[in-house]
Write a protein that holds these residues in place. Sequence first.
Motif, mmCIF file in Angstrom:
data_model
loop_
_atom_site.group_PDB
_atom_site.id
_atom_site.type_symbol
_atom_site.label_atom_id
_atom_site.label_comp_id
_atom_site.label_asym_id
_atom_site.label_seq_id
_atom_site.Cartn_x
_atom_site.Cartn_y
_atom_site.Cartn_z
ATOM 1 N N ASN A 219 39.573 73.488 1.622
ATOM 2 C CA ASN A 219 40.952 73.587 1.146
ATOM 3 C C ASN A 219 41.494 74.982 1.467
ATOM 4 O OD1 ASN A 219 43.403 73.345 -0.132
ATOM 5 N ND2 ASN A 219 42.587 73.340 -2.206
ATOM 6 N N PRO A 220 41.973 75.183 2.710
ATOM 7 C CA PRO A 220 42.432 76.506 3.138
ATOM 8 C C PRO A 220 43.575 77.079 2.300
ATOM 9 C CG PRO A 220 42.163 75.044 5.020
ATOM 10 C CD PRO A 220 42.048 74.183 3.787
ATOM 11 N N SER A 221 44.277 76.238 1.558
ATOM 12 C CA SER A 221 45.418 76.716 0.768
ATOM 13 C C SER A 221 45.039 77.061 -0.666
ATOM 14 C CB SER A 221 46.526 75.662 0.759
ATOM 15 O OG SER A 221 46.089 74.467 0.130
ATOM 16 N N SER A 222 43.743 77.018 -0.995
ATOM 17 C CA SER A 222 43.302 77.313 -2.362
ATOM 18 C C SER A 222 43.522 78.792 -2.672
ATOM 19 C CB SER A 222 41.824 76.956 -2.530
ATOM 20 O OG SER A 222 41.349 77.420 -3.789
ATOM 21 N N LYS A 223 44.479 79.078 -3.550
ATOM 22 C CA LYS A 223 44.763 80.464 -3.914
ATOM 23 C C LYS A 223 43.585 81.094 -4.651
ATOM 24 C CE LYS A 223 49.779 79.860 -4.229
ATOM 25 N NZ LYS A 223 50.979 79.935 -5.110
ATOM 26 N N GLU A 224 42.903 80.288 -5.475
ATOM 27 C CA GLU A 224 41.775 80.808 -6.231
ATOM 28 C C GLU A 224 40.639 81.232 -5.308
ATOM 29 O OE1 GLU A 224 44.243 78.160 -8.688
ATOM 30 O OE2 GLU A 224 43.217 77.899 -6.769
ATOM 31 N N ALA A 225 40.375 80.412 -4.268
ATOM 32 C CA ALA A 225 39.312 80.740 -3.327
ATOM 33 C C ALA A 225 39.663 81.983 -2.507
ATOM 34 C CB ALA A 225 39.043 79.558 -2.406
ATOM 35 N N LEU A 226 40.935 82.084 -2.102
ATOM 36 C CA LEU A 226 41.378 83.245 -1.333
ATOM 37 C C LEU A 226 41.328 84.506 -2.184
ATOM 38 C CD1 LEU A 226 44.384 81.604 0.532
ATOM 39 C CD2 LEU A 226 42.220 82.312 1.536
ATOM 40 N N GLN A 227 41.641 84.359 -3.461
ATOM 41 C CA GLN A 227 41.562 85.503 -4.369
ATOM 42 C C GLN A 227 40.117 85.948 -4.540
ATOM 43 O OE1 GLN A 227 43.687 84.960 -8.030
ATOM 44 N NE2 GLN A 227 42.978 86.869 -8.914
ATOM 45 N N LEU A 228 39.207 84.981 -4.662
ATOM 46 C CA LEU A 228 37.789 85.299 -4.755
ATOM 47 C C LEU A 228 37.321 86.000 -3.482
ATOM 48 C CD1 LEU A 228 34.952 85.178 -5.959
ATOM 49 C CD2 LEU A 228 34.782 82.799 -5.149
ATOM 50 N N PHE A 229 37.726 85.480 -2.333
ATOM 51 C CA PHE A 229 37.332 86.065 -1.052
ATOM 52 C C PHE A 229 37.854 87.498 -0.933
ATOM 53 C CE2 PHE A 229 37.639 86.497 3.644
ATOM 54 C CZ PHE A 229 36.307 86.259 3.942
ATOM 55 N N CYS A 230 39.070 87.706 -1.413
ATOM 56 C CA CYS A 230 39.651 89.048 -1.388
ATOM 57 C C CYS A 230 38.880 89.990 -2.314
ATOM 58 C CB CYS A 230 41.124 88.984 -1.805
ATOM 59 S SG CYS A 230 41.980 90.567 -1.709
ATOM 60 N N SER A 231 38.486 89.485 -3.478
ATOM 61 C CA SER A 231 37.695 90.293 -4.418
ATOM 62 C C SER A 231 36.352 90.682 -3.804
ATOM 63 C CB SER A 231 37.467 89.516 -5.718
ATOM 64 O OG SER A 231 38.678 89.285 -6.402
ATOM 65 N N ILE A 232 35.778 89.757 -3.044
ATOM 66 C CA ILE A 232 34.509 90.042 -2.375
ATOM 67 C C ILE A 232 34.685 91.180 -1.372
ATOM 68 C CG2 ILE A 232 32.807 89.099 -0.761
ATOM 69 C CD1 ILE A 232 33.310 86.353 -2.137
ATOM 70 N N LYS A 233 35.783 91.149 -0.616
ATOM 71 C CA LYS A 233 36.045 92.194 0.359
ATOM 72 C C LYS A 233 36.290 93.537 -0.338
ATOM 73 C CE LYS A 233 38.134 91.332 4.198
ATOM 74 N NZ LYS A 233 39.109 90.973 5.253
ATOM 75 N N MET A 234 36.958 93.504 -1.491
ATOM 76 C CA MET A 234 37.158 94.722 -2.257
ATOM 77 C C MET A 234 35.825 95.276 -2.750
ATOM 78 S SD MET A 234 40.457 95.459 -2.424
ATOM 79 C CE MET A 234 40.441 94.949 -0.697
ATOM 80 N N ARG A 235 34.968 94.361 -3.191
ATOM 81 C CA ARG A 235 33.644 94.760 -3.711
ATOM 82 C C ARG A 235 32.794 95.399 -2.607
ATOM 83 N NH1 ARG A 235 29.192 95.990 -4.596
ATOM 84 N NH2 ARG A 235 27.733 95.277 -6.200
#
Length: 306
Positions: free
Chosen positions: A202-218
Amino acid sequence: MEDYRLESAWRHYRFGQHEMAIDLLKQLLANDPNSPISHALLAANLLSMGRLHAAEYELQIAMELDPNSSFLYLVYARIDLFKNKPNLSMEHCAEALRLEPENVEAHLLKAHIHQMQKQWEDAHECLSNAAKLNPLHLGVIVAFGDHHLSKGDAKQALYFATEALGYNAEDQDANLLMGEVQLAMGNVKEAEYHAKFVIAHNPSSKEALQLFCSIKMRKNMFMGLWWRFNVKVAALNNLKASLVLIAGFVLFNLLSLIMADMGYETLSNSVSYAWVGLVAYSWIGIPIYYFALKKEMAQFSFNPEF
């Protein structure tokens, strides 16, 4: 045929495939413009995509056609929450439960609202009520995990995330929960796996994209410290979070005064500048995070080869 389309629309809605659900619902409404459930489900999907005014318009039509549907009040409750009106959202949840006392989703939404307000005991009570109605409901299992994770108990959250994936290894919410748990425990690779799994489906999942962004921040050396601090403070209630910030301010100023009294003026000034730098760092982190999130969303939303 109509029943099949409606069931497919429900399935797409549950899987977060909102655009596909909307296309089906438009076809249904073209044939039957007076279907209250189609209008209500369309409103729910529009809201999930952030199209608030369109969602309210569709829900108003549904309410005129059938004002006694618990699902309609549940969508109203989500709209209220989207508009940052938690008390009104609670009222609509209560109305949904009056019409359908065994509505598990209404109990889960109430738990989520209490959780947002750091009302842990009330949230747990709502989750327990949902579990009594349907202990095997996957949403209930995931909600318990999210509840413990929000409280900062990653170990207990891991238990529920494991249970949820054991129940359905392909469920998006279960994978998101496991990703969040693994990230909280410092297991970045495992967290990234679950984030990518959801994005792939589900490429449009905002929750998944937010998680992915948090991972990159981490993973980022500069932003990693800000991310860890922000997560720790977010798990506290408003009073405790305020006390942490006040204690930091007092500690830095006390240290600066002690250094000045001992004659170390340069060191004293350095401590004062360090506090200013820390405050600036915490403020800068927020727009950087949201800029990175917006960048990731654009990348996955518009890359035709993904």
